[in-house]
Each structure stands twice: as structure tokens, then as C-alpha cells.
Motif scaffolding. Sequence first.
Motif, PDB file in Angstrom:
ATOM      1  N   ALA A 139       0.810  -1.223   0.000  1.00 27.18           N
ATOM      2  CA  ALA A 139       0.000   0.000   0.000  1.00 27.18           C
ATOM      3  C   ALA A 139       0.840   1.268   0.000  1.00 27.18           C
ATOM      4  N   TYR A 140       2.101   1.164   0.424  1.00 29.54           N
ATOM      5  CA  TYR A 140       2.925   2.368   0.568  1.00 29.54           C
ATOM      6  C   TYR A 140       3.957   2.540  -0.537  1.00 29.54           C
ATOM      7  N   SER A 141       3.986   1.604  -1.482  1.00 31.67           N
ATOM      8  CA  SER A 141       4.961   1.778  -2.564  1.00 31.67           C
ATOM      9  C   SER A 141       4.430   2.854  -3.507  1.00 31.67           C
ATOM     10  N   ALA A 182      -5.218 -11.113   3.034  1.00 28.33           N
ATOM     11  CA  ALA A 182      -5.425  -9.663   3.170  1.00 28.33           C
ATOM     12  C   ALA A 182      -4.803  -8.888   2.017  1.00 28.33           C
ATOM     13  N   THR A 183      -3.626  -9.316   1.574  1.00 24.49           N
ATOM     14  CA  THR A 183      -2.955  -8.619   0.466  1.00 24.49           C
ATOM     15  C   THR A 183      -3.810  -8.688  -0.794  1.00 24.49           C
ATOM     16  N   ALA A 184      -4.349  -9.884  -1.075  1.00 25.31           N
ATOM     17  CA  ALA A 184      -5.136 -10.047  -2.301  1.00 25.31           C
ATOM     18  C   ALA A 184      -6.469  -9.301  -2.225  1.00 25.31           C
ATOM     19  N   LEU A 185      -7.002  -9.157  -1.015  1.00 23.65           N
ATOM     20  CA  LEU A 185      -8.293  -8.468  -0.855  1.00 23.65           C
ATOM     21  C   LEU A 185      -8.147  -6.944  -0.881  1.00 23.65           C
ATOM     22  N   MET A 186      -7.013  -6.474  -0.442  1.00 23.81           N
ATOM     23  CA  MET A 186      -6.839  -5.016  -0.262  1.00 23.81           C
ATOM     24  C   MET A 186      -7.197  -4.183  -1.498  1.00 23.81           C
ATOM     25  N   ARG A 208      -0.437  11.871   9.426  1.00 26.53           N
ATOM     26  CA  ARG A 208      -0.746  11.916   8.008  1.00 26.53           C
ATOM     27  C   ARG A 208      -0.101  10.694   7.358  1.00 26.53           C
ATOM     28  N   THR A 209      -0.879   9.939   6.566  1.00 23.97           N
ATOM     29  CA  THR A 209      -0.276   8.784   5.916  1.00 23.97           C
ATOM     30  C   THR A 209      -0.644   8.741   4.447  1.00 23.97           C
ATOM     31  N   LEU A 210       0.225   8.085   3.689  1.00 21.68           N
ATOM     32  CA  LEU A 210       0.021   8.004   2.251  1.00 21.68           C
ATOM     33  C   LEU A 210      -0.497   6.602   1.939  1.00 21.68           C
ATOM     34  N   SER A 211      -1.809   6.419   1.963  1.00 19.82           N
ATOM     35  CA  SER A 211      -2.355   5.103   1.660  1.00 19.82           C
ATOM     36  C   SER A 211      -3.860   5.210   1.532  1.00 19.82           C
TER      37      SER A 211
END
Length: 449
Positions: free
Chosen positions: A252-254, A305-309, A420-423
Amino acid sequence: MIDLQEGVFLKKVITYGTFDMLHQGHLNILKRAKELGDYLIVGVTSDDFDSRRGKINVQQSMMERVEGVKETGLADQIIIEEYEGQKIDDINRFGIDIFAIGSDWQGKFDYLSEFCKVIYLERTKGISSTKIRSKNNHLKLGLVGKAKRLWKVANEAVSINGIDIVGTSGAGYDRRLKKLNNYSFDQLIERVDAVFIESDVNNRYEQIKYSLECGKHVLCDLPMAIGRRQQKELLEIAQKKDIVLMSGIKTAYSTAYYRLILMVKSGEIGKVLSVETTCTSLSESSKLSNYSENNIWSAMDAWGATALMPIFQVLGTNYVNKTIISKKIDSYFDLFTKMDFIYKDAVATAKIGKGVKSEGEMIISGTKGYIYVPAPWWKTDYFEIRYEDQNKNKRFFYELEGEGFKYELVNFLRAINHRRTLSYTGNDVLEEISQIYEEFYNRKGIIRI
Ligand code: C2G
């Protein structure tokens, strides 16, 4: 150069920088650059350009950095530096006479002398953004869990200024983490400001709750809890105590992944009709019968979770129906699981495997075109937008250093310092993922093959 509008001779100077947490060194260089001419243009790097050139632990956002430069009152004009090669364009575009930069760049910009005068100004000694960052935000981080990749996290954290790994809990058996102190969970919590949790799925809820109640920030793999109710409760505690509880799925953060989602949301491929994700691995498949005994993560635990995100990030969580089909080798371990979601006007499929291998790609189909991310899509550094007319296809590449834990940790640090987050991982996404795990573990509506 002659400014045509004013009809006067203006000696134009340009300089560039990140100007993170503006300090005396920056002020000195801006002052000296200004003194070289009559008009100073300052190029402030965009967040994107900085991350591409490997400067990823910048603390302030581009807007804050621009504000910092503005407040000095030294810049006559501020521009944003967005791409490699922009300096030549800027010099020509603005009719620059002098390019000035700190002496730490000595020689690096000699190639610009073809276009204007290049001056290296002596760098101010003893001060840097790096120093300020490490003084300000020394975050003491603990690693919790048995997951093999914890050593990679420790490894990538070393290069981040402002994060110190204090120790581990539960990971002591891993020889690559032997250098770190291993504590009991409570002992570790006492010693840290924040924890990175990648423990067994069933232990996470208790660990997160305890950490939050002790006032510690948490970065945790998904699912954080089993069931919507528990996930909600954790988010509420974090909110009430003003503590950061952040999803630990590094994809999510790349930069590439974030950009991709942004493009989908901005309508680049039209209306999205379908999202397909596949995540599989074979690594530990040699002892099929021993999976559960050896505590090896199942397909669902490792990949679910990765595949669902991306599905929930792109299509939301209000699907109308779902079908989950699972090939289990015992009551706990799923070898392969396929999850299908039907929305009002879209569909999605996630395929995951542990001990089964397939092409790990992601395809997002829309009414104007589709996004294709080649395997392994969860380490996104490259994707394509493809249209009917192949000549219009666009390719995007954003360098991903290491396995990408760095970006996640830097975002965590930023979230703690600036909230603050980048996602795009909203609370609804976290809750829905937890809910699916609950249904999966309780075998609610699961078709077993
Ligand atoms: N600087 C300085 N003294 C310091 C720190 C920085 O003179 N103690 C100078 C740098 O040499 C640079 C400017 O301040 O000219 C901005 O520094 P940074 O924010 O670190 O940006 P930098 O990564 O050097 O960016 O492509 C060139 C870059 O845009 C320059």
C-alpha cells in the motif's frame, strides 16, 4: 537576461533542494544564491521526485517545504522539481544566468555549464535535515512475531533515520535477528514507542489492544483482528488515545501502487468493472502433511489480506454477494482459496495459494482501458495502462528499494509525527478484511473442495 516585460536587465539565479525542516544551512545557501543576482528562483523537489531519487525519509510534505522556503522571503519565485532533466528545461525556460548549489554536489552539475554559469557554494558545516530528523523523531520500535520477514524489516529500518529497533518479542529463534535483544511481550512494550506486529493472526488483537492501552503506536499486518467488531474496537481505542494504528501491508505504501490506485480513482481507465488479484507461493510446500504442526502460514494467513486489499480499495466494501471456495488439506490449512465478490455493477476475484503456484498478477478492467501489473504485483514498481489502441498504452515505473518495508516504516514515522499517511487503506477496508477472516475461520458459507 533582459526581462521583456520590464525592459530591465535581470540576472536570474536558480537553485534546487528538498528543504526539509528548513535550517540555517538552507538559509545560508538561499541568501548567498540571492546575492549572486537580482532574481532568485527556488526549485523545491516534489515528494515523488524525492522518493524516486532515493530520498524517502523526508519529514515534511511538499507544501510544508514550499511554505518554509516562502517564509524566508528570499525566493522571488518558487517552482516544483518533478523530473530528472528538468533543470535544463528550467534554465532555458526561465532564461537563467546562474545555477547555484551546495558544495556537496561539487562537479555533479558541471554538465549544466553548457546552458548557464554553474556555481558551487560552500555547504554550511555541522547542520543537516538528517541531523534534525534524528534528533526530533527518534522512534524506538519493537518487532513482534515469528514471521521470517521481521529480519528484513530490521534490515531495512537500519537505513531510516529516526527509527531505532530496540528489540524483538517472539522472534528470538531466528538467527538473523540474534543480534537484537529478545524480550517478553510486556518487557518489549515497556521499552518502545511503537511496535511492528507480524505475529500469528490469532494473537494480534490482544497484542494490539495491550500496546494501544499502553500508549504505543502500532503498525500491524492484516488482518489486525478476527471479525469486524474487534477491528472496530481497536480503531476506536487508537482514535480515542490519539495513537497511530496503521495497516502493515507494505504494498500500500509503494509509490507505484499508490499512483496506480490514484489513477484508477481519477477515472483514467473509466468505470471499473472488474478487479482480479492473484497471490501464491510455493516456498515451504515440500512437507505438505506437516503444515499445521509446523505452524506454517496457510494461503489465507499468508496472502488473504494482500489479495483483498486492492479489491476493497477500488470497489469499496459494499458488495452484494460473495463466494469463497477453498481447497483445504486439513481443518486449518487452506492450500488454495478463490474469493469472488459481486457488486451492483462490478465483480472481483482474489486467488491465493500456499503450495500452489500461479501467475501473480493484478488486472483492473475499466470501460476505457485496463491496468496490468505483472507478477509479483504486491511488490509493485511497474504497471501499464492498456487501451484498445496499443499505441496509446502507458508504462509507469517507480523504483522500489529493497522489499518496500522502508516506505511503510517511513509512512509510519510520518503518521506518528504529523498524523498523516500516504495510503488508501481506510477503516472500512480494515474492518471488511477482518470480517472475511472471521467467516473463513468459522467456515461460514465456505465451499470446500
Ligand atoms: N545545504 C547547505 N548546507 C547544509 C545543508 C544543505 O548548503 N548544511 C544546501 C545543499 O547543498 C543544497 C540546498 O542546501 O544546495 C538544499 O539541500 P537539500 O534540501 O538537502 O536538497 P538536496 O538533496 O541537496 O537537493 O538535484 C539537486 C537537488 O535538488 C538538491
